[in-house]
Design an enzyme around this catalytic site. Structure first.
Site, PDB file in Angstrom:
ATOM      1  N   ASP A   1     -13.067  -1.831   0.589  1.00 21.60           N
ATOM      2  CA  ASP A   1     -12.945  -3.214   0.315  1.00 21.60           C
ATOM      3  C   ASP A   1     -14.138  -3.665  -0.643  1.00 21.60           C
ATOM      4  O   ASP A   1     -14.112  -4.571  -1.274  1.00 21.60           O
ATOM      5  CB  ASP A   1     -12.796  -4.134   1.497  1.00 21.60           C
TER       6      ASP A   1
ATOM      7  N   ASN B   1     -11.581  -0.333   6.617  1.00 24.07           N
ATOM      8  CA  ASN B   1     -10.177  -0.311   5.952  1.00 24.07           C
ATOM      9  C   ASN B   1      -9.582   0.904   5.897  1.00 24.07           C
ATOM     10  O   ASN B   1      -8.320   1.091   5.324  1.00 24.07           O
ATOM     11  CB  ASN B   1     -10.141  -1.329   4.853  1.00 24.07           C
TER      12      ASN B   1
ATOM     13  N   LYS C   1      -9.472  -4.663  11.250  1.00 19.51           N
ATOM     14  CA  LYS C   1     -10.364  -4.179  10.443  1.00 19.51           C
ATOM     15  C   LYS C   1     -11.748  -3.837  11.320  1.00 19.51           C
ATOM     16  O   LYS C   1     -12.404  -3.118  11.214  1.00 19.51           O
ATOM     17  CB  LYS C   1     -10.682  -4.645   9.192  1.00 19.51           C
TER      18      LYS C   1
ATOM     19  N   GLY D   1     -13.345 -18.240   5.475  1.00 17.31           N
ATOM     20  CA  GLY D   1     -12.914 -17.074   6.314  1.00 17.31           C
ATOM     21  C   GLY D   1     -13.915 -16.258   6.787  1.00 17.31           C
ATOM     22  O   GLY D   1     -15.067 -16.059   6.145  1.00 17.31           O
ATOM     23  N   ALA D   2     -13.882 -15.679   7.813  1.00 16.51           N
ATOM     24  CA  ALA D   2     -14.976 -14.775   8.362  1.00 16.51           C
ATOM     25  C   ALA D   2     -14.321 -13.671   9.199  1.00 16.51           C
ATOM     26  O   ALA D   2     -14.907 -13.259  10.197  1.00 16.51           O
ATOM     27  CB  ALA D   2     -15.580 -15.646   9.580  1.00 16.51           C
ATOM     28  N   GLY D   3     -13.321 -12.968   8.830  1.00 21.16           N
ATOM     29  CA  GLY D   3     -12.579 -11.902   9.224  1.00 21.16           C
ATOM     30  C   GLY D   3     -13.213 -10.500   8.705  1.00 21.16           C
ATOM     31  O   GLY D   3     -14.340 -10.616   8.181  1.00 21.16           O
TER      32      GLY D   3
ATOM     33  N   ARG E   1     -13.497 -21.462  11.109  1.00 24.81           N
ATOM     34  CA  ARG E   1     -12.877 -22.312  12.133  1.00 24.81           C
ATOM     35  C   ARG E   1     -13.382 -22.052  13.417  1.00 24.81           C
ATOM     36  O   ARG E   1     -13.315 -22.893  14.325  1.00 24.81           O
ATOM     37  CB  ARG E   1     -11.392 -22.404  12.025  1.00 24.81           C
TER      38      ARG E   1
ATOM     39  N   SER F   1       0.958  -1.198   0.091  1.00 15.00           N
ATOM     40  CA  SER F   1      -0.069   0.069  -0.003  1.00 15.00           C
ATOM     41  C   SER F   1       0.900   1.262   0.101  1.00 15.00           C
ATOM     42  O   SER F   1       0.573   2.199  -0.640  1.00 15.00           O
ATOM     43  CB  SER F   1      -0.937  -0.061   1.390  1.00 15.00           C
TER      44      SER F   1
ATOM     45  N   TYR G   1      -2.920 -10.785  -2.558  1.00 14.76           N
ATOM     46  CA  TYR G   1      -2.294 -10.368  -3.654  1.00 14.76           C
ATOM     47  C   TYR G   1      -0.698 -10.438  -3.643  1.00 14.76           C
ATOM     48  O   TYR G   1       0.000 -10.430  -4.599  1.00 14.76           O
ATOM     49  CB  TYR G   1      -2.382  -8.429  -3.926  1.00 14.76           C
TER      50      TYR G   1
HETATM   51  P1  NAP Z   1      -8.784 -11.159   9.429  1.00 20.18           P
HETATM   52  O1  NAP Z   1      -9.711 -10.183   9.945  1.00 20.18           O
HETATM   53  O2  NAP Z   1      -7.561 -11.568  10.347  1.00 20.18           O
HETATM   54  O3  NAP Z   1      -9.455 -12.376   9.022  1.00 20.18           O
HETATM   55  C1  NAP Z   1      -8.747 -13.572   8.538  1.00 20.18           C
HETATM   56  C2  NAP Z   1      -9.827 -14.877   8.541  1.00 20.18           C
HETATM   57  O4  NAP Z   1      -9.098 -16.022   7.987  1.00 20.18           O
HETATM   58  C3  NAP Z   1     -10.244 -15.231   9.794  1.00 20.18           C
HETATM   59  O5  NAP Z   1     -11.793 -15.659   9.888  1.00 20.18           O
HETATM   60  C4  NAP Z   1      -9.416 -16.445  10.424  1.00 20.18           C
HETATM   61  O6  NAP Z   1     -10.022 -17.035  11.215  1.00 20.18           O
HETATM   62  C5  NAP Z   1      -9.212 -16.978   8.947  1.00 20.18           C
HETATM   63  N1  NAP Z   1      -7.867 -17.844   9.010  1.00 20.18           N
HETATM   64  C6  NAP Z   1      -6.797 -17.412   9.420  1.00 20.18           C
HETATM   65  N2  NAP Z   1      -5.908 -18.511   9.364  1.00 20.18           N
HETATM   66  C7  NAP Z   1      -6.743 -19.463   8.968  1.00 20.18           C
HETATM   67  C8  NAP Z   1      -6.452 -20.999   8.820  1.00 20.18           C
HETATM   68  N3  NAP Z   1      -5.297 -21.452   8.923  1.00 20.18           N
HETATM   69  N4  NAP Z   1      -7.549 -21.862   8.634  1.00 20.18           N
HETATM   70  C9  NAP Z   1      -8.809 -21.301   8.492  1.00 20.18           C
HETATM   71  N5  NAP Z   1      -9.114 -20.022   8.782  1.00 20.18           N
HETATM   72  C10 NAP Z   1      -8.183 -19.330   8.862  1.00 20.18           C
HETATM   73  O7  NAP Z   1      -7.896 -10.589   7.920  1.00 20.18           O
HETATM   74  P2  NAP Z   1      -8.590  -9.850   6.906  1.00 20.18           P
HETATM   75  O8  NAP Z   1      -8.421  -8.382   7.133  1.00 20.18           O
HETATM   76  O9  NAP Z   1      -9.951 -10.157   6.704  1.00 20.18           O
HETATM   77  O10 NAP Z   1      -7.671 -10.302   5.783  1.00 20.18           O
HETATM   78  C11 NAP Z   1      -7.580 -11.746   5.279  1.00 20.18           C
HETATM   79  C12 NAP Z   1      -6.851 -11.715   4.017  1.00 20.18           C
HETATM   80  O11 NAP Z   1      -7.579 -11.005   2.894  1.00 20.18           O
HETATM   81  C13 NAP Z   1      -5.325 -11.405   4.047  1.00 20.18           C
HETATM   82  O12 NAP Z   1      -4.703 -12.092   3.286  1.00 20.18           O
HETATM   83  C14 NAP Z   1      -5.377  -9.958   3.319  1.00 20.18           C
HETATM   84  O13 NAP Z   1      -4.069  -9.702   2.774  1.00 20.18           O
HETATM   85  C15 NAP Z   1      -6.396 -10.278   2.202  1.00 20.18           C
HETATM   86  N6  NAP Z   1      -7.016  -8.840   1.978  1.00 20.18           N
HETATM   87  C16 NAP Z   1      -6.807  -8.354   0.607  1.00 20.18           C
HETATM   88  C17 NAP Z   1      -7.347  -7.390   0.231  1.00 20.18           C
HETATM   89  C18 NAP Z   1      -6.986  -6.772  -1.395  1.00 20.18           C
HETATM   90  O14 NAP Z   1      -7.313  -5.709  -1.648  1.00 20.18           O
HETATM   91  N7  NAP Z   1      -6.445  -7.733  -2.237  1.00 20.18           N
HETATM   92  C19 NAP Z   1      -8.131  -6.682   0.816  1.00 20.18           C
HETATM   93  C20 NAP Z   1      -8.430  -6.969   2.240  1.00 20.18           C
HETATM   94  C21 NAP Z   1      -7.971  -8.131   2.711  1.00 20.18           C
HETATM   95  P3  NAP Z   1      -9.923 -16.909  12.895  1.00 20.18           P
HETATM   96  O15 NAP Z   1     -10.794 -15.617  13.105  1.00 20.18           O
HETATM   97  O16 NAP Z   1     -10.346 -17.938  13.391  1.00 20.18           O
HETATM   98  O17 NAP Z   1      -8.558 -16.284  13.244  1.00 20.18           O
END
Ligand code: NAP
Length: 335
Positions: free
Chosen positions: A155, A140, A119, A177-179, A203, A69, A276
């Site tokens: 996003d 974000n 976030k 995923g649910a983040g 999970r 970024s 990415y």
């Molecule tokens: P976050 O809020 O930490 O959420 C991550 C999610 O993935 C959570 O639900 C987490 O589960 C789950 N997770 C992590 N490791 C796991 C595993 N080994 N097995 C199963 N579930 C797993 O992160 P975020 O901000 O949403 O970002 C997530 C991804 O999206 C990152 O790679 C980020 O770089 C990408 N992203 C990309 C863009 C883009 O512009 N391209 C924009 C936003 C995000 P728990 O809740 O159980 O920990």
């Protein structure tokens, strides 16, 4: 004045200037808790000491060494001839509250990006939420207006842009995923006219339950279902769209994949990885080898889309999409 006197006077002035720069560097290091100074930092130092007005931004996250970024936003500022600074602000989970409160009192910043894993956690610290941020429960982008922080979620728009050509063919969606990013994706897919079904694999079931609760008012015409993560491996051919919102497969763990893709497809499938770095994850590479009609979308597209929206919020200006994409691809290929 003798040449010797002139030389010693200049030496003295340089020493004083050096001392001021050093105090500034150390001060800033402590204020921001050790954010990594790079080119933006140098630009800001020069700007501050030469009296040029500076547009200061930062990205808040836990580990930011590989965040792209700063590079793309600094390029955008450079192309618009704006003197700017975009700093990486790494914050550990334990010090999050203290560091955010400290940042809020720092008048230096015009805004921030917020990334993994903060976030959702940032939301209580905002003074106002834009509609999309309110609806997703995730932020974000922050704009600081006279010390008040306004939260946005770009996003959603960034995620939807590359999906536009497939919009009418997407009914059944599988979200891994649910983040924070998953919330933007789910909200973006819950369409008032399209009656979609969205299955969320996670999970930690409590996070899924919270999503069901928070999105209840958008479920009138759409369905949300929860599944445990492992179950996704058997059911994926039933979907039109699969989105990886987990960091599984992100640099440096590039050999990992969130889903084992082996089954044959009986209908067209779009596979979208939000990661990415690398631009082509193992998940996307495996998808391309599936038998059947598969389209893959890389997180690079979303990164550019969300950055463009954030840039517009901070500056009101257009983002240089293609130049930023070029820079990003060069940076990611050498990382
Ligand atoms: P976050 O809020 O930490 O959420 C991550 C999610 O993935 C959570 O639900 C987490 O589960 C789950 N997770 C992590 N490791 C796991 C595993 N080994 N097995 C199963 N579930 C797993 O992160 P975020 O901000 O949403 O970002 C997530 C991804 O999206 C990152 O790679 C980020 O770089 C990408 N992203 C990309 C863009 C883009 O512009 N391209 C924009 C936003 C995000 P728990 O809740 O159980 O920990």
């Amino acid at each position: 004045m003798l040449p010797l006197q002139i030389a010693s006077m200049m030496g003295f002035l340089f020493a004083v200037f050096g001392l001021i720069v050093l105090i500034y560097v150390i001060g800033r290091f402590f204020i921001e808790g050790g954010s990594v100074p790079g080119f933006p930092f140098l630009a800001s130092t020069i700007a501050i000491f030469s009296g040029v007005q500076l547009f200061a931004l930062g990205i808040i996250g836990e580990y930011l060494a590989h965040s792209a970024s700063p590079n793309i936003h600094m390029l955008a500022f450079h192309l618009h001839n704006i003197t700017a600074d975009y700093t990486k602000i790494e914050i550990s989970g334990d010090s999050f509250a203290t560091r955010i409160r400290k940042l809020k009192t720092n008048p230096h910043y015009a805004g921030f990006n917020v990334t993994i894993p903060y976030k959702c956690r940032i939301v209580p610290y905002l003074d106002q939420l834009h509609q999309t941020a309110q609806n997703t429960g995730a932020v974000n982008t922050i704009k600081s207006v006279e010390g008040k922080w306004i939260g946005y979620n770009t996003d959603v728009e960034g995620f939807l842009q590359p999906l536009k050509p497939f919009e009418n063919n997407i009914t059944n969606c599988l979200i891994l995923g649910a983040g924070g990013a998953a919330r933007a994706v789910i909200y973006g897919l819950l369409h008032p006219d399209k009656q979609r079904s969205v299955t969320v694999c996670m999970r930690d079931e409590s996070k899924g339950q919270k999503i069901l609760q928070d999105f209840v008012k958008f479920r009138e015409k759409n369905e949300i279902e929860l599944r445990v993560f492992a179950a996704a491996c058997d059911i994926y051919p039933d979907y039109d769209l699969i989105v990886n919102t987990t960091p599984i497969g992100m640099y440096p763990h590039v050999e990992e994949s969130p889903l084992l893709l082996k089954k044959e497809l009986n209908k067209p499938l779009v596979i979208y990885d939000l990661i990415y770095n690398p631009p082509q994850t193992t998940f996307l590479k495996d998808a391309k080898n599936l038998k059947g009609s598969v389209t893959t979308i890389s997180g690079v597209d979303m990164l550019i889309g969300q950055a463009a929206e954030s840039f517009k919020i901070w500056t009101g200006l257009e983002f240089p999409d293609s130049e930023a994409r070029q820079l990003l691809m060069n940076k990611l290929t050498v990382s």
